[in-house]
Design a protein around this motif. Sequence first.
Motif, mmCIF file in Angstrom:
data_model
loop_
_atom_site.group_PDB
_atom_site.id
_atom_site.type_symbol
_atom_site.label_atom_id
_atom_site.label_comp_id
_atom_site.label_asym_id
_atom_site.label_seq_id
_atom_site.Cartn_x
_atom_site.Cartn_y
_atom_site.Cartn_z
ATOM 1 N N ILE A 134 18.623 39.956 56.912
ATOM 2 C CA ILE A 134 19.810 39.104 56.764
ATOM 3 C C ILE A 134 20.167 39.038 55.291
ATOM 4 C CG2 ILE A 134 20.821 36.831 57.148
ATOM 5 C CD1 ILE A 134 19.977 38.233 59.732
ATOM 6 N N THR A 135 21.386 39.456 54.960
ATOM 7 C CA THR A 135 21.856 39.362 53.578
ATOM 8 C C THR A 135 23.172 38.591 53.565
ATOM 9 O OG1 THR A 135 22.290 40.625 51.556
ATOM 10 C CG2 THR A 135 23.151 41.549 53.603
ATOM 11 N N SER A 136 23.790 38.486 52.402
ATOM 12 C CA SER A 136 25.058 37.756 52.311
ATOM 13 C C SER A 136 25.824 38.187 51.076
ATOM 14 C CB SER A 136 24.817 36.240 52.237
ATOM 15 O OG SER A 136 24.429 35.861 50.928
ATOM 16 N N VAL A 137 27.085 37.839 51.071
ATOM 17 C CA VAL A 137 27.883 37.914 49.856
ATOM 18 C C VAL A 137 27.446 36.778 48.925
ATOM 19 C CG1 VAL A 137 29.905 38.977 50.934
ATOM 20 C CG2 VAL A 137 29.639 36.486 50.995
ATOM 21 N N ASP A 138 27.841 36.853 47.664
ATOM 22 C CA ASP A 138 27.660 35.703 46.765
ATOM 23 C C ASP A 138 28.686 34.643 47.134
ATOM 24 O OD1 ASP A 138 25.707 35.853 44.401
ATOM 25 O OD2 ASP A 138 26.535 37.875 44.428
ATOM 26 N N ARG A 139 28.242 33.398 47.262
ATOM 27 C CA ARG A 139 29.137 32.294 47.579
ATOM 28 C C ARG A 139 29.025 31.233 46.494
ATOM 29 N NH1 ARG A 139 31.818 32.060 52.624
ATOM 30 N NH2 ARG A 139 32.779 30.305 51.529
ATOM 31 N N ASP A 144 25.647 24.808 47.551
ATOM 32 C CA ASP A 144 24.271 25.321 47.638
ATOM 33 C C ASP A 144 24.223 26.844 47.649
ATOM 34 O OD1 ASP A 144 25.243 25.928 50.138
ATOM 35 O OD2 ASP A 144 23.546 25.084 51.246
ATOM 36 N N GLY A 145 25.361 27.489 47.378
ATOM 37 C CA GLY A 145 25.407 28.938 47.367
ATOM 38 C C GLY A 145 25.193 29.574 48.733
ATOM 39 N N GLY A 146 25.214 28.753 49.781
ATOM 40 C CA GLY A 146 24.998 29.250 51.137
ATOM 41 C C GLY A 146 23.559 29.151 51.609
ATOM 42 N N ALA A 147 22.718 28.442 50.866
ATOM 43 C CA ALA A 147 21.298 28.349 51.215
ATOM 44 C C ALA A 147 21.079 27.732 52.596
ATOM 45 C CB ALA A 147 20.545 27.545 50.157
ATOM 46 N N MET A 148 21.820 26.680 52.927
ATOM 47 C CA MET A 148 21.664 26.056 54.234
ATOM 48 C C MET A 148 22.052 27.011 55.358
ATOM 49 S SD MET A 148 20.743 23.716 56.262
ATOM 50 C CE MET A 148 20.367 22.276 55.248
ATOM 51 N N HIS A 149 23.030 27.873 55.109
ATOM 52 C CA HIS A 149 23.434 28.844 56.115
ATOM 53 C C HIS A 149 22.312 29.861 56.340
ATOM 54 C CE1 HIS A 149 26.934 29.813 58.547
ATOM 55 N NE2 HIS A 149 26.711 31.109 58.339
ATOM 56 N N PHE A 150 21.641 30.272 55.293
ATOM 57 C CA PHE A 150 20.456 31.114 55.435
ATOM 58 C C PHE A 150 19.392 30.383 56.264
ATOM 59 C CE2 PHE A 150 21.762 33.976 51.926
ATOM 60 C CZ PHE A 150 21.267 35.185 52.385
ATOM 61 N N PHE A 151 19.150 29.127 55.906
ATOM 62 C CA PHE A 151 18.148 28.309 56.607
ATOM 63 C C PHE A 151 18.447 28.253 58.105
ATOM 64 C CE2 PHE A 151 16.524 24.350 58.305
ATOM 65 C CZ PHE A 151 15.268 24.205 57.727
ATOM 66 N N ARG A 152 19.694 27.933 58.458
ATOM 67 C CA ARG A 152 20.071 27.799 59.861
ATOM 68 C C ARG A 152 19.976 29.139 60.593
ATOM 69 N NH1 ARG A 152 25.388 26.388 60.818
ATOM 70 N NH2 ARG A 152 24.722 25.944 62.960
ATOM 71 N N ASP A 172 21.560 35.339 43.882
ATOM 72 C CA ASP A 172 20.661 34.725 42.893
ATOM 73 C C ASP A 172 20.721 33.196 42.876
ATOM 74 O OD1 ASP A 172 23.079 34.207 41.606
ATOM 75 O OD2 ASP A 172 22.773 35.692 40.028
ATOM 76 N N PHE A 173 21.665 32.594 43.628
ATOM 77 C CA PHE A 173 21.810 31.127 43.658
ATOM 78 C C PHE A 173 21.873 30.552 42.236
ATOM 79 C CE2 PHE A 173 19.331 31.922 47.691
ATOM 80 C CZ PHE A 173 20.399 31.719 48.547
ATOM 81 N N LEU A 174 22.605 31.233 41.374
ATOM 82 C CA LEU A 174 22.715 30.816 39.977
ATOM 83 C C LEU A 174 23.355 29.429 39.879
ATOM 84 C CD1 LEU A 174 22.189 31.896 37.085
ATOM 85 C CD2 LEU A 174 24.547 32.746 37.078
#
Length: 331
Positions: A134-139, A144-152, A172-174
């Motif tokens: 599972i990967t993603s674009v930079d958000r 949260d940079g999409g961290a919760m979406h990764f979690f879910r 990188d969740f900069l």
Amino acid sequence: MPAQLARYAMAVVLDLLRNDQRPRHPEKAHRPDNPIQRKPDWIRVKAPGSPGWNATRAIVKEHGLVTVCEEAGCPNIGECWEKKHATFMIMGDTCTRACAFCNVRTGLPNALDGDEPAKIADSVAKLGLHHVVITSVDRDDLADGGAMHFFRTIRAIRERSPATTIEVLTPDFLRKDGALELVVEARPDVFNHNMETVPGNYLTVRPGARYFHSVRLLQRVKELDPTIFTKSGIMVGLGEERNEIVQLMDDLRSADVDFLTIGQYLQPTKKHHEVKRFVPPDEFKTLETTAYSKGFLLVSATPLTRSSHHAGEDFSRLKAARLARLAPANA
């Protein structure tokens, strides 16, 4: 006649919307053209179109999912999809950054699809995947940079397919405090974050990122959960020197990274960063030998190596390599 013209105009508009005719890289339009070099024989791959490829494509389209295989123009898509392996890209097809190497569209992304984690989990189950990436674009637009979406998404896959192992390839969740910790809390089996290139190239190749932040991100994963395998990858052919690659290897080992991938950069369009050099296969073999000497558990270094290529097989090899390294200590 006016009514017919109106219906025709509406049909054209709907067709454009369905096929999404937005310029993929409007932010690169001002850049000078970089001619695309002819690829050497060792880069060539078979065109996709097998029954297995069609079956995977049908499942992806049925659920309206995005894959990095398509968006990034991966040369291995025919091989991987034939085996029903796909790397799912969550949070849309539009990235908030404009890296010079990347073929993913840049712009203002749409709102997150709250049903996407369940759709991904359903597709993983239908494909019968033993290992999923599972990967993603930079958000950067999200707090949260999409961290919760990764979690879910990780949790949804675990509920639907508990035997499936999960690999994430994250941004990188900069400047997103707590984002990394949230993803690690979901306990993926492999945490991948690509360095992409040597630090001297960041200004021109990966301008939105920070080299040492990415190194630290990988190190922090190990601090939070030492059982998670960590992984990173780079491209070569962007003008880097060998000594810079070796230093990057040392930096990753100082962060206790387990797995390193090295592949040839391929230029998507004339507006992207040029290929400075096609690295021959024997040099990849030398880089692999050097990386193993640094202490990586696993190294994949070939012209067509990509982060998610053979990910399932590589996960099995990672586990075996860790057990082999621990064996003397337990003897």
